[in-house]
Design an enzyme around this catalytic site. Structure first.
Site, PDB file in Angstrom:
ATOM      1  N   ASP A  52     -58.397 -43.534  38.853  1.00 33.43           N
ATOM      2  CA  ASP A  52     -59.137 -42.590  37.413  1.00 33.43           C
ATOM      3  C   ASP A  52     -57.925 -41.643  36.495  1.00 33.43           C
ATOM      4  O   ASP A  52     -56.997 -41.895  37.368  1.00 33.43           O
ATOM      5  CB  ASP A  52     -60.469 -41.446  38.087  1.00 33.43           C
ATOM      6  CG  ASP A  52     -61.133 -41.805  38.613  1.00 33.43           C
ATOM      7  OD1 ASP A  52     -61.736 -43.280  38.974  1.00 33.43           O
ATOM      8  OD2 ASP A  52     -61.659 -41.229  40.076  1.00 33.43           O
ATOM      9  N   TYR A 110     -54.255 -41.895  50.115  1.00 34.84           N
ATOM     10  CA  TYR A 110     -53.491 -40.673  49.591  1.00 34.84           C
ATOM     11  C   TYR A 110     -53.361 -39.605  49.446  1.00 34.84           C
ATOM     12  O   TYR A 110     -53.738 -39.076  50.733  1.00 34.84           O
ATOM     13  CB  TYR A 110     -55.193 -40.618  48.452  1.00 34.84           C
ATOM     14  CG  TYR A 110     -55.840 -41.802  47.638  1.00 34.84           C
ATOM     15  CD1 TYR A 110     -55.902 -41.466  46.077  1.00 34.84           C
ATOM     16  CD2 TYR A 110     -56.715 -42.712  47.956  1.00 34.84           C
ATOM     17  CE1 TYR A 110     -56.013 -42.726  45.481  1.00 34.84           C
ATOM     18  CE2 TYR A 110     -57.203 -43.559  47.489  1.00 34.84           C
ATOM     19  CZ  TYR A 110     -56.719 -43.587  45.765  1.00 34.84           C
ATOM     20  OH  TYR A 110     -57.652 -44.363  45.021  1.00 34.84           O
TER      21      TYR A 110
END
Length: 249
Positions: A52, A110
């Protein structure tokens, strides 16, 4: 036709995410433009995922096709020479013709970074909170994640995805030099999934939610149950794994 993998890193601060879109500059767009300039022909690259806006990557991968055999060492150097300073190409390597950066990835990892102190040098990469969190409870919640596979509750509404099933193999909180780090590894992730999970765990760490509440949110499979998310600037894509067969000997 020859297929090549690009291994890269980027600071996402100045980009509207990875994937090309009509309203804003993206990482994919920048790399495609520069690669097309060097090869003197339009090139399309396919990324391993879609980070994003504002999310960073210590390691991202992408692939592209080219008719001729390329000097990858030279191309890597030349590409780094014309890309902006917030995008780095580690290497470009030849792979099997049917290897796919997105669909052949075995796992993605992540990390999210939280601090409790002012840090003038890393403000853009740390999410600052005022009070320390209860990491014991947050790790208890982390251990629960591997019991589930449907993470609809943590998926952004109106996401264009065929399934909300993800298999999480690792989720844990650690503290390194006063910085709380959440690490999560799975075969795939949904849009805004990591940030939603972190935001919910912060509520657990603040004793605003219980472990039972956390289970209820997951089992509801309803995004409306979700109360919290966190900013993108402290989230990093740190690793992507592939099976050995995609690489040429």
């Amino acid at each position: 036709m020859n297929r090549y993998f690009i291994y890269l890193a980027y600071n996402g601060r100045n980009y509207c995410g990875w994937q090309i879109q009509p309203n804003g500059i993206t990482v994919q767009q920048r790399i495609q433009q520069c690669l097309s300039i060097l090869l003197r022909k339009s090139v399309t690259i396919i990324g391993a995922g879609r980070t994003d806006a504002g999310v960073h990557a210590n390691l991202m991968t992408a692939h592209f096709d080219w008719e001729e055999i390329l000097s990858t060492t030279s191309l890597t150097k030349r590409l780094n020479g014309i890309l902006p300073c917030d995008i780095l190409i580690y290497k470009i390597i030849p792979v099997k013709k049917n290897a796919h950066a997105r669909f052949d990835a075995i796992s993605r990892k992540y990390k999210y970074y939280i601090t409790y102190q002012k840090n003038p040098f890393r403000n853009e990469q740390l999410f600052r909170l005022k009070q320390p969190l209860n990491k014991h409870l947050m790790n208890e919640a982390s251990n629960i994640l591997s019991e589930y596979s449907d993470f609809t509750s943590f998926c952004k509404l109106h996401s264009n995805t065929r399934t909300n099933v993800c298999r999480i193999s690792k989720a844990e909180w650690n503290t390194v030099q006063g910085i709380d780090i959440f690490t999560i590894k799975a075969d795939r992730f949904l849009r805004n999934m990591v940030r939603s999970i972190v935001g919910t765990m912060i509520d657990i760490g603040k004793n605003k939610l219980s472990i039972t509440d956390f289970r209820k949110i997951i089992e509801s499979k309803n995004h409306i149950m979700l109360k919290s998310s966190v900013p993108a600037h402290a989230l990093f894509l740190t690793d992507i794994e592939y099976p050995n067969w995609i690489f040429k000997n």
